[in-house]
Design a protein around this motif. Structure first.
Motif, PDB file in Angstrom:
ATOM      1  N   GLU A 183       0.819  -1.213   0.000  1.00 45.11           N
ATOM      2  CA  GLU A 183       0.000   0.000   0.000  1.00 45.11           C
ATOM      3  C   GLU A 183       0.852   1.263   0.000  1.00 45.11           C
ATOM      4  O   GLU A 183       0.404   2.317  -0.416  1.00 45.11           O
ATOM      5  CB  GLU A 183      -0.913   0.015   1.226  1.00 45.11           C
ATOM      6  N   GLY A 184       2.061   1.174   0.471  1.00 49.55           N
ATOM      7  CA  GLY A 184       2.914   2.356   0.537  1.00 49.55           C
ATOM      8  C   GLY A 184       4.292   1.968   1.020  1.00 49.55           C
ATOM      9  O   GLY A 184       4.619   0.783   1.163  1.00 49.55           O
ATOM     10  N   LYS A 185       5.109   2.964   1.311  1.00 51.48           N
ATOM     11  CA  LYS A 185       6.492   2.722   1.718  1.00 51.48           C
ATOM     12  C   LYS A 185       6.566   1.885   2.990  1.00 51.48           C
ATOM     13  O   LYS A 185       7.372   0.954   3.084  1.00 51.48           O
ATOM     14  CB  LYS A 185       7.205   4.052   1.919  1.00 51.48           C
ATOM     15  N   ASP A 186       5.729   2.211   3.989  1.00 59.53           N
ATOM     16  CA  ASP A 186       5.765   1.479   5.256  1.00 59.53           C
ATOM     17  C   ASP A 186       5.245   0.053   5.119  1.00 59.53           C
ATOM     18  O   ASP A 186       5.450  -0.762   6.018  1.00 59.53           O
ATOM     19  CB  ASP A 186       4.936   2.219   6.318  1.00 59.53           C
ATOM     20  N   ASP A 187       4.548  -0.213   4.025  1.00 59.70           N
ATOM     21  CA  ASP A 187       3.948  -1.544   3.811  1.00 59.70           C
ATOM     22  C   ASP A 187       4.756  -2.371   2.812  1.00 59.70           C
ATOM     23  O   ASP A 187       4.358  -3.475   2.464  1.00 59.70           O
ATOM     24  CB  ASP A 187       2.510  -1.361   3.298  1.00 59.70           C
ATOM     25  N   ASP A 188       5.883  -1.835   2.370  1.00 60.39           N
ATOM     26  CA  ASP A 188       6.673  -2.465   1.304  1.00 60.39           C
ATOM     27  C   ASP A 188       7.823  -3.268   1.911  1.00 60.39           C
ATOM     28  O   ASP A 188       8.692  -2.721   2.576  1.00 60.39           O
ATOM     29  CB  ASP A 188       7.224  -1.374   0.381  1.00 60.39           C
ATOM     30  N   LEU A 189       7.813  -4.583   1.672  1.00 64.86           N
ATOM     31  CA  LEU A 189       8.883  -5.442   2.190  1.00 64.86           C
ATOM     32  C   LEU A 189       9.868  -5.855   1.095  1.00 64.86           C
ATOM     33  O   LEU A 189      10.758  -6.663   1.345  1.00 64.86           O
ATOM     34  CB  LEU A 189       8.281  -6.699   2.823  1.00 64.86           C
ATOM     35  N   ARG A 190       9.704  -5.307  -0.100  1.00 64.40           N
ATOM     36  CA  ARG A 190      10.646  -5.638  -1.177  1.00 64.40           C
ATOM     37  C   ARG A 190      12.045  -5.161  -0.797  1.00 64.40           C
ATOM     38  O   ARG A 190      12.216  -4.096  -0.225  1.00 64.40           O
ATOM     39  CB  ARG A 190      10.201  -4.981  -2.479  1.00 64.40           C
ATOM     40  N   GLY A 191      13.019  -5.986  -1.113  1.00 64.79           N
ATOM     41  CA  GLY A 191      14.392  -5.656  -0.754  1.00 64.79           C
ATOM     42  C   GLY A 191      14.809  -6.198   0.594  1.00 64.79           C
ATOM     43  O   GLY A 191      15.975  -6.090   0.965  1.00 64.79           O
ATOM     44  N   THR A 192      13.855  -6.787   1.351  1.00 67.24           N
ATOM     45  CA  THR A 192      14.193  -7.392   2.639  1.00 67.24           C
ATOM     46  C   THR A 192      14.358  -8.900   2.459  1.00 67.24           C
ATOM     47  O   THR A 192      14.016  -9.466   1.423  1.00 67.24           O
ATOM     48  CB  THR A 192      13.097  -7.115   3.687  1.00 67.24           C
ATOM     49  N   SER A 193      14.841  -9.552   3.500  1.00 64.03           N
ATOM     50  CA  SER A 193      15.063 -10.999   3.451  1.00 64.03           C
ATOM     51  C   SER A 193      13.864 -11.793   3.967  1.00 64.03           C
ATOM     52  O   SER A 193      13.954 -12.999   4.129  1.00 64.03           O
ATOM     53  CB  SER A 193      16.304 -11.362   4.278  1.00 64.03           C
ATOM     54  N   LEU A 194      12.738 -11.109   4.256  1.00 65.23           N
ATOM     55  CA  LEU A 194      11.602 -11.794   4.878  1.00 65.23           C
ATOM     56  C   LEU A 194      11.071 -12.933   4.000  1.00 65.23           C
ATOM     57  O   LEU A 194      10.740 -14.007   4.503  1.00 65.23           O
ATOM     58  CB  LEU A 194      10.494 -10.792   5.185  1.00 65.23           C
ATOM     59  N   LYS A 195      10.992 -12.708   2.709  1.00 62.25           N
ATOM     60  CA  LYS A 195      10.449 -13.741   1.822  1.00 62.25           C
ATOM     61  C   LYS A 195      11.285 -15.009   1.894  1.00 62.25           C
ATOM     62  O   LYS A 195      10.745 -16.120   2.034  1.00 62.25           O
ATOM     63  CB  LYS A 195      10.401 -13.223   0.388  1.00 62.25           C
ATOM     64  N   GLN A 196      12.605 -14.883   1.818  1.00 56.82           N
ATOM     65  CA  GLN A 196      13.478 -16.046   1.901  1.00 56.82           C
ATOM     66  C   GLN A 196      13.349 -16.728   3.264  1.00 56.82           C
ATOM     67  O   GLN A 196      13.254 -17.959   3.358  1.00 56.82           O
ATOM     68  CB  GLN A 196      14.939 -15.641   1.650  1.00 56.82           C
ATOM     69  N   ASN A 197      13.340 -15.920   4.328  1.00 55.88           N
ATOM     70  CA  ASN A 197      13.234 -16.491   5.677  1.00 55.88           C
ATOM     71  C   ASN A 197      11.882 -17.144   5.911  1.00 55.88           C
ATOM     72  O   ASN A 197      11.782 -18.145   6.626  1.00 55.88           O
ATOM     73  CB  ASN A 197      13.466 -15.393   6.721  1.00 55.88           C
ATOM     74  N   PHE A 198      10.826 -16.574   5.330  1.00 56.58           N
ATOM     75  CA  PHE A 198       9.473 -17.145   5.424  1.00 56.58           C
ATOM     76  C   PHE A 198       9.466 -18.564   4.877  1.00 56.58           C
ATOM     77  O   PHE A 198       8.997 -19.507   5.535  1.00 56.58           O
ATOM     78  CB  PHE A 198       8.518 -16.240   4.639  1.00 56.58           C
ATOM     79  N   TYR A 199      10.034 -18.748   3.690  1.00 52.23           N
ATOM     80  CA  TYR A 199      10.029 -20.077   3.078  1.00 52.23           C
ATOM     81  C   TYR A 199      11.010 -21.018   3.775  1.00 52.23           C
ATOM     82  O   TYR A 199      10.738 -22.216   3.905  1.00 52.23           O
ATOM     83  CB  TYR A 199      10.345 -19.976   1.584  1.00 52.23           C
ATOM     84  N   ARG A 200      12.141 -20.488   4.242  1.00 53.59           N
ATOM     85  CA  ARG A 200      13.076 -21.340   4.984  1.00 53.59           C
ATOM     86  C   ARG A 200      12.411 -21.878   6.256  1.00 53.59           C
ATOM     87  O   ARG A 200      12.580 -23.047   6.612  1.00 53.59           O
ATOM     88  CB  ARG A 200      14.341 -20.560   5.355  1.00 53.59           C
ATOM     89  N   TYR A 201      11.655 -21.007   6.922  1.00 53.49           N
ATOM     90  CA  TYR A 201      10.966 -21.427   8.148  1.00 53.49           C
ATOM     91  C   TYR A 201       9.958 -22.531   7.837  1.00 53.49           C
ATOM     92  O   TYR A 201       9.901 -23.541   8.544  1.00 53.49           O
ATOM     93  CB  TYR A 201      10.258 -20.229   8.775  1.00 53.49           C
ATOM     94  N   LEU A 202       9.181 -22.360   6.785  1.00 50.50           N
ATOM     95  CA  LEU A 202       8.161 -23.354   6.443  1.00 50.50           C
ATOM     96  C   LEU A 202       8.797 -24.680   6.041  1.00 50.50           C
ATOM     97  O   LEU A 202       8.285 -25.750   6.380  1.00 50.50           O
ATOM     98  CB  LEU A 202       7.272 -22.827   5.311  1.00 50.50           C
ATOM     99  N   LEU A 203       9.929 -24.614   5.334  1.00 53.07           N
ATOM    100  CA  LEU A 203      10.624 -25.852   4.970  1.00 53.07           C
ATOM    101  C   LEU A 203      11.188 -26.544   6.201  1.00 53.07           C
ATOM    102  O   LEU A 203      11.318 -27.769   6.229  1.00 53.07           O
ATOM    103  CB  LEU A 203      11.749 -25.548   3.975  1.00 53.07           C
ATOM    104  N   GLY A 204      11.528 -25.765   7.218  1.00 52.82           N
ATOM    105  CA  GLY A 204      12.096 -26.342   8.436  1.00 52.82           C
ATOM    106  C   GLY A 204      11.069 -26.919   9.388  1.00 52.82           C
ATOM    107  O   GLY A 204      11.432 -27.588  10.354  1.00 52.82           O
ATOM    108  N   MET A 205       9.778 -26.677   9.126  1.00 55.80           N
ATOM    109  CA  MET A 205       8.735 -27.206  10.003  1.00 55.80           C
ATOM    110  C   MET A 205       8.593 -28.714   9.799  1.00 55.80           C
ATOM    111  O   MET A 205       8.978 -29.269   8.771  1.00 55.80           O
ATOM    112  CB  MET A 205       7.393 -26.512   9.723  1.00 55.80           C
ATOM    113  N   SER A 206       8.010 -29.357  10.781  1.00 55.25           N
ATOM    114  CA  SER A 206       7.775 -30.796  10.693  1.00 55.25           C
ATOM    115  C   SER A 206       6.839 -31.106   9.534  1.00 55.25           C
ATOM    116  O   SER A 206       5.918 -30.352   9.228  1.00 55.25           O
ATOM    117  CB  SER A 206       7.160 -31.299  12.000  1.00 55.25           C
ATOM    118  N   LYS A 207       7.077 -32.243   8.877  1.00 53.23           N
ATOM    119  CA  LYS A 207       6.195 -32.687   7.797  1.00 53.23           C
ATOM    120  C   LYS A 207       4.791 -33.004   8.298  1.00 53.23           C
ATOM    121  O   LYS A 207       3.863 -33.143   7.501  1.00 53.23           O
ATOM    122  CB  LYS A 207       6.792 -33.921   7.109  1.00 53.23           C
TER     123      LYS A 207
END
Length: 616
Positions: A552-576
């Motif tokens: 929605e705006g600058k404060d809502d923009d996560l592009r350029g951060t590592s959150l997306k990579q960490n989000f998926y790493r966390y989900l891959l690390g969860m129990s099956k």
């Protein structure tokens, strides 16, 4: 108690190719272009889990008249559900049925929950996760109703519209259902329903004795007393046993936590070792690419040197030879005036070529030193790689051969004690009910005409310590994802939502609301898992990473951060054991493919899969 594993979703129609998706345990990702049916998938799963409204009518769904959902649960037969796209009841088959024909007769399963029926989808699913027959309060005056699976489904299946809503993830926004929704949330956090709540209704100022009520209470007291006599256990004996079990449970919980801490340390070590391996491989690949590029640059330098030497040699010859017509402008010897009329000064060209030669030779020497340095670094990394791989393999071996079995054994012991405690508490609950019935019977005998009183009202309450633990679970998830400023997470009982670093979750942009809603939903599943509390075992999240492609705006923009990579790493690390279905516009990072099933909708008829519905 078992989990629900979603295995298959499909739509069928006469003369149409089936539109289907298969799902696996653990992480599943569906991504790609807009208008390809991604959000329709989340809505369809919700529809097949008992949603009353028909599935959304999109053009691609035309001529498809039936939907199918296949669910597996350990310890139960597979469950294949067929339902008209218009809604209504289900045809259910106790077999794993994808696009084939059933081999057994269908049984009818009703879509709507009913407390007195066992032939409903709600009862079917609640029985599998261990919540059948649980009771929720539906208003402040103490009116009760039985738990429906729909009360839990909204905490597991989060559509795109819901994930970015400003309201609490616990509440739908409907005032009339707020009490039961918060009671369902309490049930998931604590495992306790509202069956213990006994509220007095309005007692008339003058009443007649109800002989039928007295007779019914007498019958209930007699039957319950007979059950307790059959068990032959005294209340004090049960209290003593409960006290001993509590002590054993505390010890076992401590042992379980210790084992879990050791497991977490090893998992952290494995993650660090994996990070080192990835970093080594990435740097070696980077060095290889740099050396190739620098080698090509060195060849260009060589070519430039050859050209400049030719210019230097030929120019030098022209300076010292007998005067001839200018080779550059053609002027005769008598008419040559260096650069006054001729644009070319041969001596100046030679000097410039010589200077450029010196410069390029210096650059070439520096480039050679750089290439040598890179090759030396590559050899060091190549030598260190087997050590890093061995470290990773050692940690993985410890996890697989030592810690995981040890933790499973501790959990089994804890579950066994909990089972014994459940039996003791069940008997104590019968004694409590008997006392309550006797008191109610006595109240009827002593009530007089002037005993009227107002209706009692209470509020659903969840222990602050439980809410704090849940908030810490969400905080840990947000910190693991590297969410900005997630140092303090607090559950606001008034809003029925979390605050992050003093800021209400609902006051942020829709992109941040989406990712924090995802953390809330996943955190609830993790919270239940860690405490052996029932949970459906799956979550479906539509567009949790909205802040990456539609902020929605600058404060809502996560592009350029590592959150997306960490989000998926966390989900891959969860129990099956935890099934997570992510629906997104953007593709996941490259490391996800190969570790989890990724389905990409291209919206291109000649490239990959067009969308959920086939082009036919």
């Amino acid at each position: 108690m078992s989990d629900l594993l979603i295995r298959y979703l499909a739509f069928f129609g006469s003369g149409r190719k089936p539109a289907y998706l298969e799902f696996e345990p653990g992480l599943n990702v569906i991504c790609g272009a807009s208008e390809t049916g991604k959000s329709f998938i989340a809505e369809s799963i919700d529809f097949m889990l008992g949603q009353e409204n028909p599935v959304r009518d999109i053009p691609e769904r035309a001529r498809y008249d039936r939907a199918r959902l296949v669910i597996e649960s350990e310890g139960y037969p597979p469950l294949t559900l067929d339902r008209s796209v218009e809604g209504g009841h289900y045809r259910a088959y106790d077999e794993l049925l994808f696009d084939g024909q059933p081999s057994i007769e269908a049984r009818i399963v009703r879509w709507k929950h009913a407390a007195s029926r066992t032939d409903t989808l709600s009862y079917e699913l609640l029985s599998r996760i261990g919540y059948a027959g649980k009771v929720l309060r539906s208003n402040a005056s103490g009116k009760m109703r039985t738990l429906s699976f729909r009360d839990l489904a909204r905490l597991c299946v989060v559509t795109e519209e819901e994930i970015q809503r400003r309201g609490s993830p616990v509440l739908s926004g409907q005032f009339v259902t707020a009490t039961s929704e918060y009671s369902a949330f309490k049930l998931m956090l604590t495992g306790n329903d509202d069956s213990a709540l006994v509220l007095a209704g309005d007692i008339p100022a003058r009443r007649e004795r109800d002989d039928g009520k007295v007779e019914l209470l007498d019958q209930m007291i007699t039957e319950l007393q007979a059950e307790l006599d059959e068990e032959g256990i005294e209340e004090q004996e049960l209290r003593d046993q409960e006290e001993r079990l509590n002590a054993s449970l505390e010890d076992q919980a401590a042992a379980l936590q210790s084992a879990q801490r050791e497991l977490n340390k090893l998992m952290s070590s494995r993650a660090e070792a994996a990070k080192t391996l990835r970093g080594t491989k990435a740097r070696m690949l980077e060095i290889t690419e740099l050396v190739e590029r620098f080698t090509l640059l060195d060849k260009h330098y060589g070519t430039d040197l050859q050209r400049l030497r030719a210019i230097h040699e030929s120019g030098t010859l022209f300076v010292h030879l007998v005067a001839k017509p200018c080779p550059l402008c053609g002027a005769l010897p008598g008419n040559q005036h260096l650069d006054t009329e001729c644009d070319a000064n041969t001596e100046a060209v030679v000097r410039a070529a010589n200077a450029e030669l010196v410069k390029i030779e210096r650059l070439r020497r520096e480039l050679a030193e750089t290439i040598a340095s890179l090759r030396a670094e590559y050899m060091e990394l190549e030598a260190a790689h087997p050590v890093a791989q061995k470290n990773y393999d050692n940690v993985e071996s410890q996890l697989r051969e030592l810690m995981v079995p040890a933790l499973s054994e501790e959990r089994a012991s804890y579950n066994e004690l909990m089972s014994k405690m459940s039996a003791v508490r069940s008997s104590l609950e019968k004694i409590s009910r008997l006392k309550n019935l006797i008191e109610r019977r006595a109240d009827i005998d002593v009530e007089d005409d002037g005993s009227g009183r107002s209706k009692q009202e209470t509020k659903t309450q969840i222990s602050k310590s439980v809410l704090d633990e849940f908030a810490r679970e969400i905080q840990q998830i947000l910190e693991d994802w590297d969410y900005p400023d997630a140092s303090r997470v607090f559950f606001d009982e008034g809003k029925k939502d979390i605050q992050i670093s003093g800021k209400e979750r609902g006051s942020t942009g829709k992109g941040l609301r989406a990712i924090t809603h995802a953390a809330f939903t996943i955190g609830l599943m993790q919270f239940c898992r860690e405490r052996n509390l029932p949970h459906p075992g799956f979550v479906v999240l539509d567009s949790p990473l909205l802040a990456y492609w539609k902020p929605e705006g600058k404060d809502d923009d996560l592009r350029g951060t590592s959150l997306k990579q960490n989000f998926y790493r966390y989900l891959l690390g969860m129990s099956k054991d935890n099934q997570v279905i992510i629906i997104e516009n953007e593709h996941p990072p490259a490391f996800v493919e190969g570790s989890a099933p990724v389905t990409v909708f291209t919206k291109n008829p000649s490239d990959g899969r067009y969308g959920f519905f086939p082009l036919n």
